[in-house]
Design a protein around this motif. Structure first.
Motif, PDB file in Angstrom:
ATOM      1  N   ARG A  48       0.809  -1.226   0.000  1.00  0.00           N
ATOM      2  CA  ARG A  48       0.000   0.000   0.000  1.00  0.00           C
ATOM      3  C   ARG A  48       0.838   1.269   0.000  1.00  0.00           C
ATOM      4  N   ILE A  49       2.086   1.187  -0.356  1.00  0.00           N
ATOM      5  CA  ILE A  49       2.981   2.337  -0.244  1.00  0.00           C
ATOM      6  C   ILE A  49       2.511   3.496  -1.120  1.00  0.00           C
ATOM      7  N   ALA A  50       2.196   3.238  -2.383  1.00  0.00           N
ATOM      8  CA  ALA A  50       1.732   4.305  -3.276  1.00  0.00           C
ATOM      9  C   ALA A  50       0.437   4.916  -2.746  1.00  0.00           C
ATOM     10  N   TRP A  51      -0.468   4.056  -2.302  1.00  0.00           N
ATOM     11  CA  TRP A  51      -1.751   4.528  -1.762  1.00  0.00           C
ATOM     12  C   TRP A  51      -1.514   5.394  -0.519  1.00  0.00           C
ATOM     13  N   ASP A  52      -0.613   4.946   0.356  1.00  0.00           N
ATOM     14  CA  ASP A  52      -0.317   5.708   1.576  1.00  0.00           C
ATOM     15  C   ASP A  52       0.312   7.067   1.252  1.00  0.00           C
ATOM     16  N   LEU A  53       1.222   7.110   0.282  1.00  0.00           N
ATOM     17  CA  LEU A  53       1.817   8.382  -0.131  1.00  0.00           C
ATOM     18  C   LEU A  53       0.738   9.310  -0.678  1.00  0.00           C
ATOM     19  N   ALA A  54      -0.140   8.777  -1.520  1.00  0.00           N
ATOM     20  CA  ALA A  54      -1.233   9.581  -2.074  1.00  0.00           C
ATOM     21  C   ALA A  54      -2.181  10.053  -0.976  1.00  0.00           C
ATOM     22  N   ASP A  55      -2.469   9.190  -0.001  1.00  0.00           N
ATOM     23  CA  ASP A  55      -3.321   9.598   1.126  1.00  0.00           C
ATOM     24  C   ASP A  55      -2.690  10.743   1.910  1.00  0.00           C
ATOM     25  N   THR A  56      -1.399  10.672   2.140  1.00  0.00           N
ATOM     26  CA  THR A  56      -0.702  11.734   2.880  1.00  0.00           C
ATOM     27  C   THR A  56      -0.841  13.062   2.153  1.00  0.00           C
ATOM     28  N   VAL A  57      -0.608  13.061   0.857  1.00  0.00           N
ATOM     29  CA  VAL A  57      -0.720  14.296   0.081  1.00  0.00           C
ATOM     30  C   VAL A  57      -2.172  14.758   0.024  1.00  0.00           C
ATOM     31  N   THR A  58      -3.108  13.840  -0.070  1.00  0.00           N
ATOM     32  CA  THR A  58      -4.521  14.211  -0.087  1.00  0.00           C
ATOM     33  C   THR A  58      -4.909  14.909   1.216  1.00  0.00           C
ATOM     34  N   HIS A  59      -4.446  14.379   2.342  1.00  0.00           N
ATOM     35  CA  HIS A  59      -4.714  15.032   3.634  1.00  0.00           C
ATOM     36  C   HIS A  59      -4.121  16.438   3.667  1.00  0.00           C
ATOM     37  N   LEU A  60      -2.890  16.582   3.199  1.00  0.00           N
ATOM     38  CA  LEU A  60      -2.253  17.902   3.157  1.00  0.00           C
ATOM     39  C   LEU A  60      -3.059  18.855   2.271  1.00  0.00           C
ATOM     40  N   ALA A  61      -3.524  18.352   1.137  1.00  0.00           N
ATOM     41  CA  ALA A  61      -4.300  19.180   0.206  1.00  0.00           C
ATOM     42  C   ALA A  61      -5.625  19.616   0.824  1.00  0.00           C
ATOM     43  N   ILE A  62      -6.306  18.704   1.480  1.00  0.00           N
ATOM     44  CA  ILE A  62      -7.576  19.044   2.127  1.00  0.00           C
ATOM     45  C   ILE A  62      -7.345  20.099   3.204  1.00  0.00           C
ATOM     46  N   ASN A  63      -6.309  19.908   4.011  1.00  0.00           N
ATOM     47  CA  ASN A  63      -6.006  20.874   5.067  1.00  0.00           C
ATOM     48  C   ASN A  63      -5.662  22.251   4.500  1.00  0.00           C
ATOM     49  N   ARG A  64      -5.150  22.276   3.301  1.00  0.00           N
ATOM     50  CA  ARG A  64      -4.789  23.537   2.646  1.00  0.00           C
ATOM     51  C   ARG A  64      -5.986  24.164   1.928  1.00  0.00           C
ATOM     52  N   GLY A  65      -7.108  23.455   1.855  1.00  0.00           N
ATOM     53  CA  GLY A  65      -8.304  23.987   1.223  1.00  0.00           C
ATOM     54  C   GLY A  65      -8.456  23.608  -0.244  1.00  0.00           C
ATOM     55  N   CYS A  66      -7.661  22.665  -0.700  1.00  0.00           N
ATOM     56  CA  CYS A  66      -7.763  22.214  -2.093  1.00  0.00           C
ATOM     57  C   CYS A  66      -9.057  21.420  -2.294  1.00  0.00           C
ATOM     58  N   THR A  67      -9.576  21.487  -3.497  1.00  0.00           N
ATOM     59  CA  THR A  67     -10.794  20.754  -3.831  1.00  0.00           C
ATOM     60  C   THR A  67     -10.533  19.606  -4.812  1.00  0.00           C
ATOM     61  N   HIS A  68      -9.367  19.613  -5.467  1.00  0.00           N
ATOM     62  CA  HIS A  68      -9.070  18.591  -6.465  1.00  0.00           C
ATOM     63  C   HIS A  68      -7.596  18.190  -6.452  1.00  0.00           C
ATOM     64  N   LEU A  69      -7.361  16.934  -6.788  1.00  0.00           N
ATOM     65  CA  LEU A  69      -6.018  16.439  -7.069  1.00  0.00           C
ATOM     66  C   LEU A  69      -5.877  16.333  -8.581  1.00  0.00           C
ATOM     67  N   TRP A  70      -4.702  16.638  -9.083  1.00  0.00           N
ATOM     68  CA  TRP A  70      -4.388  16.536 -10.507  1.00  0.00           C
ATOM     69  C   TRP A  70      -3.239  15.562 -10.667  1.00  0.00           C
ATOM     70  N   SER A  71      -3.301  14.755 -11.687  1.00  0.00           N
ATOM     71  CA  SER A  71      -2.226  13.814 -11.984  1.00  0.00           C
ATOM     72  C   SER A  71      -2.162  13.634 -13.487  1.00  0.00           C
ATOM     73  N   ARG A  72      -1.057  13.103 -13.958  1.00  0.00           N
ATOM     74  CA  ARG A  72      -0.953  12.792 -15.375  1.00  0.00           C
ATOM     75  C   ARG A  72      -0.159  11.511 -15.549  1.00  0.00           C
ATOM     76  N   VAL A  73      -0.507  10.773 -16.595  1.00  0.00           N
ATOM     77  CA  VAL A  73       0.162   9.517 -16.910  1.00  0.00           C
ATOM     78  C   VAL A  73       0.763   9.661 -18.304  1.00  0.00           C
ATOM     79  N   GLY A  74       2.070   9.483 -18.404  1.00  0.00           N
ATOM     80  CA  GLY A  74       2.730   9.517 -19.701  1.00  0.00           C
ATOM     81  C   GLY A  74       2.475   8.217 -20.433  1.00  0.00           C
TER      82      GLY A  74
END
Length: 119
Positions: free
Chosen positions: A49-75
């Motif tokens: 679950r390492i990737a999921w846990d890293l994404a969860d950590t950033v999602t929590h930081l984003a929510i705390n900062r007031g973000c409404t969306h995550l953006w990602s891209r796949v090459g």
């Protein structure tokens, strides 16, 4: 102490990096958007679950900062593009566009079920 690589991205692009023994995630903020630029986990740990846990950590930081969306891209031309796309979809991202060899993805976190963590 952050790695030189993480320091470089902070200094040159104002990107944050969370690094662990098995992987890292590089992200930044732009208004109500949290941009995930890179997420990498060593091959032998990709079923964990390492990737999921890293994404969860950033999602929590984003929510705390007031973000409404995550953006990602796949090459699409990179190794592991299919796996990365499936992982993004499993995490709740939705395809928004395709441009310049990338699939652009967005995830709405405005109504996330998580309780905001104290900073």
């Amino acid at each position: 102490m952050k790695s030189l690589w993480a320091q470089y991205h902070k200094e040159t692009e104002d990107h944050e990096v969370i690094e662990g023994k098995c992987g890292f995630i590089r992200y930044s903020f732009s208004g109500k958007l949290c941009l995930i630029h890179d997420l990498f986990v060593a091959k032998e740990f990709r079923r964990d679950r390492i990737a999921w846990d890293l994404a969860d950590t950033v999602t929590h930081l984003a929510i705390n900062r007031g973000c409404t969306h995550l953006w990602s891209r796949v090459g699409v031309a990179t190794g592991g593009a299919n796996e990365a796309l499936l992982a993004n979809l499993a995490y709740g991202f939705k395809v928004q566009a395709a441009e310049g060899g990338f699939i652009i993805m967005l995830k709405d976190i405005s109504e996330a079920m998580w309780v905001k963590k104290a900073e």
